[in-house]
Design a protein around this motif. Structure first.
Motif, mmCIF file in Angstrom:
data_model
loop_
_atom_site.group_PDB
_atom_site.id
_atom_site.type_symbol
_atom_site.label_atom_id
_atom_site.label_comp_id
_atom_site.label_asym_id
_atom_site.label_seq_id
_atom_site.Cartn_x
_atom_site.Cartn_y
_atom_site.Cartn_z
ATOM 1 N N ASP A 1 1.208 5.623 5.769
ATOM 2 C CA ASP A 1 1.913 6.686 5.040
ATOM 3 C C ASP A 1 1.962 6.382 3.544
ATOM 4 N N ARG A 2 2.181 5.129 3.206
ATOM 5 C CA ARG A 2 2.209 4.767 1.786
ATOM 6 C C ARG A 2 0.826 4.959 1.161
ATOM 7 N N ASP A 3 -0.220 4.664 1.925
ATOM 8 C CA ASP A 3 -1.576 4.885 1.415
ATOM 9 C C ASP A 3 -1.821 6.374 1.134
ATOM 10 N N ILE A 4 -1.326 7.238 2.012
ATOM 11 C CA ILE A 4 -1.492 8.680 1.798
ATOM 12 C C ILE A 4 -0.707 9.122 0.570
ATOM 13 N N MET A 5 0.506 8.608 0.409
ATOM 14 C CA MET A 5 1.286 8.924 -0.789
ATOM 15 C C MET A 5 0.539 8.494 -2.049
ATOM 16 N N GLN A 6 -0.030 7.297 -2.017
ATOM 17 C CA GLN A 6 -0.764 6.799 -3.182
ATOM 18 C C GLN A 6 -1.984 7.656 -3.472
ATOM 19 N N ASP A 7 -2.726 8.031 -2.423
ATOM 20 C CA ASP A 7 -3.910 8.874 -2.605
ATOM 21 C C ASP A 7 -3.518 10.221 -3.201
ATOM 22 N N ALA A 8 -2.440 10.819 -2.686
ATOM 23 C CA ALA A 8 -1.991 12.120 -3.191
ATOM 24 C C ALA A 8 -1.555 12.015 -4.647
ATOM 25 N N ALA A 9 -0.816 10.963 -4.974
ATOM 26 C CA ALA A 9 -0.355 10.767 -6.349
ATOM 27 C C ALA A 9 -1.543 10.566 -7.290
ATOM 28 N N PHE A 10 -2.535 9.822 -6.840
ATOM 29 C CA PHE A 10 -3.720 9.603 -7.671
ATOM 30 C C PHE A 10 -4.475 10.909 -7.912
ATOM 31 N N LEU A 11 -4.706 11.673 -6.842
ATOM 32 C CA LEU A 11 -5.441 12.930 -6.993
ATOM 33 C C LEU A 11 -4.696 13.901 -7.908
ATOM 34 N N ALA A 12 -3.368 13.916 -7.812
ATOM 35 C CA ALA A 12 -2.585 14.799 -8.676
ATOM 36 C C ALA A 12 -2.690 14.396 -10.145
ATOM 37 N N SER A 13 -3.012 13.142 -10.400
ATOM 38 C CA SER A 13 -3.106 12.654 -11.785
ATOM 39 C C SER A 13 -4.501 12.812 -12.370
ATOM 40 N N THR A 14 -5.491 13.193 -11.545
ATOM 41 C CA THR A 14 -6.860 13.324 -12.021
ATOM 42 C C THR A 14 -7.111 14.724 -12.578
ATOM 43 N N SER A 15 -8.310 14.911 -13.110
ATOM 44 C CA SER A 15 -8.700 16.210 -13.666
ATOM 45 C C SER A 15 -9.883 16.789 -12.885
ATOM 46 N N ILE A 16 -9.787 16.769 -11.557
ATOM 47 C CA ILE A 16 -10.858 17.282 -10.708
ATOM 48 C C ILE A 16 -10.996 18.788 -10.914
ATOM 49 N N SER A 17 -12.223 19.246 -11.080
ATOM 50 C CA SER A 17 -12.453 20.659 -11.378
ATOM 51 C C SER A 17 -12.081 21.557 -10.207
ATOM 52 N N ASP A 18 -11.529 22.745 -10.534
ATOM 53 C CA ASP A 18 -11.233 23.817 -9.574
ATOM 54 C C ASP A 18 -10.177 23.473 -8.528
ATOM 55 N N VAL A 19 -9.449 22.395 -8.707
ATOM 56 C CA VAL A 19 -8.325 22.070 -7.822
ATOM 57 C C VAL A 19 -7.037 22.398 -8.577
ATOM 58 N N GLY A 20 -6.189 23.223 -7.958
ATOM 59 C CA GLY A 20 -5.002 23.689 -8.655
ATOM 60 C C GLY A 20 -3.707 23.011 -8.261
ATOM 61 N N GLY A 21 -3.767 22.062 -7.345
ATOM 62 C CA GLY A 21 -2.566 21.362 -6.909
ATOM 63 C C GLY A 21 -2.894 20.506 -5.700
ATOM 64 N N VAL A 22 -2.025 19.558 -5.406
ATOM 65 C CA VAL A 22 -2.198 18.674 -4.252
ATOM 66 C C VAL A 22 -0.982 18.795 -3.352
ATOM 67 N N LEU A 23 -1.234 19.007 -2.053
ATOM 68 C CA LEU A 23 -0.180 19.088 -1.046
ATOM 69 C C LEU A 23 -0.519 18.148 0.094
ATOM 70 N N VAL A 24 0.510 17.589 0.719
ATOM 71 C CA VAL A 24 0.333 16.802 1.937
ATOM 72 C C VAL A 24 0.897 17.610 3.095
ATOM 73 N N ALA A 25 0.046 17.901 4.096
ATOM 74 C CA ALA A 25 0.483 18.620 5.292
ATOM 75 C C ALA A 25 0.899 17.598 6.342
ATOM 76 N N THR A 26 2.177 17.556 6.644
ATOM 77 C CA THR A 26 2.684 16.557 7.578
ATOM 78 C C THR A 26 4.012 17.005 8.165
ATOM 79 N N ARG A 27 4.326 16.484 9.342
ATOM 80 C CA ARG A 27 5.639 16.703 9.943
ATOM 81 C C ARG A 27 6.479 15.438 9.890
ATOM 82 N N ASP A 28 5.985 14.427 9.203
ATOM 83 C CA ASP A 28 6.655 13.132 9.122
ATOM 84 C C ASP A 28 7.838 13.215 8.154
#
Length: 357
Positions: A300-327
């Protein structure tokens, strides 16, 4: 104009160089370094004042003629030093309701062109306000969603009518809606490495998957007849393909985000989560920080880190990062995660639609 902007940018670079590396220019610390600091402050103040003036002129324009050409010019000028503010100015004009269709379309084209020009410097987490850009949210799929999708697929294979259970559960509605929105081209789906690894481990054999149906009746004779290793591997691969329409570009170098301070600041929440998980009679996998085994497990911490990293990047045509989970490790601190790291959390179909539609 372009020439004046280039001159201003050059002045800032020269003055910053004098301030940061005075020895290279043969300048003693005093009094020259103080004077350089003052000059740098003056230049930056001038830039701030100029941007404020441009934004004031934009507001006057919106109350007056609303000329798309002038609005675009002002937003472009602001974007030279503050790209996201310039884009937000165009967004505000487009959504104001004070423009006709032709004017609105003109501004939308200008906004898109301006975004393309500056997208490399705008982090994904800043783009959530750009609703007219047709940027797609990138949704990271947690293990529990993949498992529910696999169980649903297998139930349909085992049922006489190919429908599976007729109970329309919250879990079932969620993964169906994720597939639907991806099929409509509204979202990008991505399985982070930690979720894929856990999913493959839990779905490694027919027996291990059968144990996942603890709350559902399964005809074991029929199960043995239908679900062999080859069939299970096929269904597992199909689920992975359905929930992974996007992969991290190879040019983007993954960086690790430090979560420890964030986790420690929300100790009370994770203590509550840990207590709830233990009420089921099983000892949950937790992470120990400063002697307390109450924090999210490594995956779970790895997923949080991945999401935080992607949100900090400038990847083209991505407008936001969401994690789909019931945890609950994600859901109970969702607002804090969004404020701190710029990614959101969705836990059911309604939350997903609220973010996407």
């Amino acid at each position: 104009n372009d020439a004046s902007r280039s001159i201003r940018a050059m002045r800032v670079k020269v003055i910053e160089g004098l301030y940061r590396y005075p020895d290279e220019h043969g300048l003693p610390p005093d009094p020259f370094q103080g004077r350089v600091r003052a000059a740098l402050k003056e230049v930056r103040t001038s830039e701030t004042s100029r941007q404020t003036d441009l934004e004031r002129r934009f507001m006057i324009e919106m109350r007056g003629k609303k000329d798309p050409q002038m609005i675009t010019h002002l937003a472009t000028e602001v974007a030279d030093t503050d790209p996201i503010t310039g884009l937000r100015m165009l967004e505000k004009a487009i959504t104001s309701g004070n423009l006709d269709a032709k004017q609105s379309n003109t501004l939308k084209k200008s906004q898109r062109a301006l975004f393309v020009l500056h997208s490399g410097t705008i982090p994904v987490k800043q783009r959530r306000v750009l609703r007219n850009m047709s940027l797609k949210p990138l949704i990271m799929i947690d293990t529990n969603i993949l498992i529910e999708a696999l169980k649903d697929d297998l139930l349909k294979e085992l049922s006489a009518d190919s429908l599976g259970s007729l109970d329309w559960t919250v879990e079932r509605a969620f993964h169906w809606m994720l597939r639907r929105r991806a099929g409509e081209g509204r979202v990008l789906l991505h399985i982070p490495p930690a979720a894929r690894e856990e999913f493959m481990h839990r779905a490694k054999s027919p027996d291990s998957v059968l144990n996942l149906f603890s709350d559902t009746y399964i005809d074991k004779a029929l199960w043995s007849e239908v679900v062999d290793d080859a069939f299970l591997n096929e269904r597992v691969e199909a689920v992975c393909q359905a929930f992974n329409s996007w992969n991290l570009p190879t040019r983007v170098k993954q960086e690790e985000i430090d979560l420890e301070d964030f986790l420690l600041n929300h100790r009370e929440v994770f203590q509550l989560v840990d207590e709830q998980k233990r009420k089921g009679g099983k000892s949950p996998l937790r992470t120990s920080i400063r002697g307390e085994d109450i924090y999210p497990e490594k995956g779970d911490r790895d997923i949080m880190q991945d999401a935080a990293f992607l949100a900090s990047t400038s990847i083209s045509d991505v407008g936001g990062v969401l994690v789909a989970t019931r945890d609950s490790d994600f859901r109970l601190v969702s607002r804090a995660l969004e404020e701190e790291y710029g990614f959101g959390v969705v836990g059911d179909a309604q939350q997903l639609n609220d973010r996407v539609l």
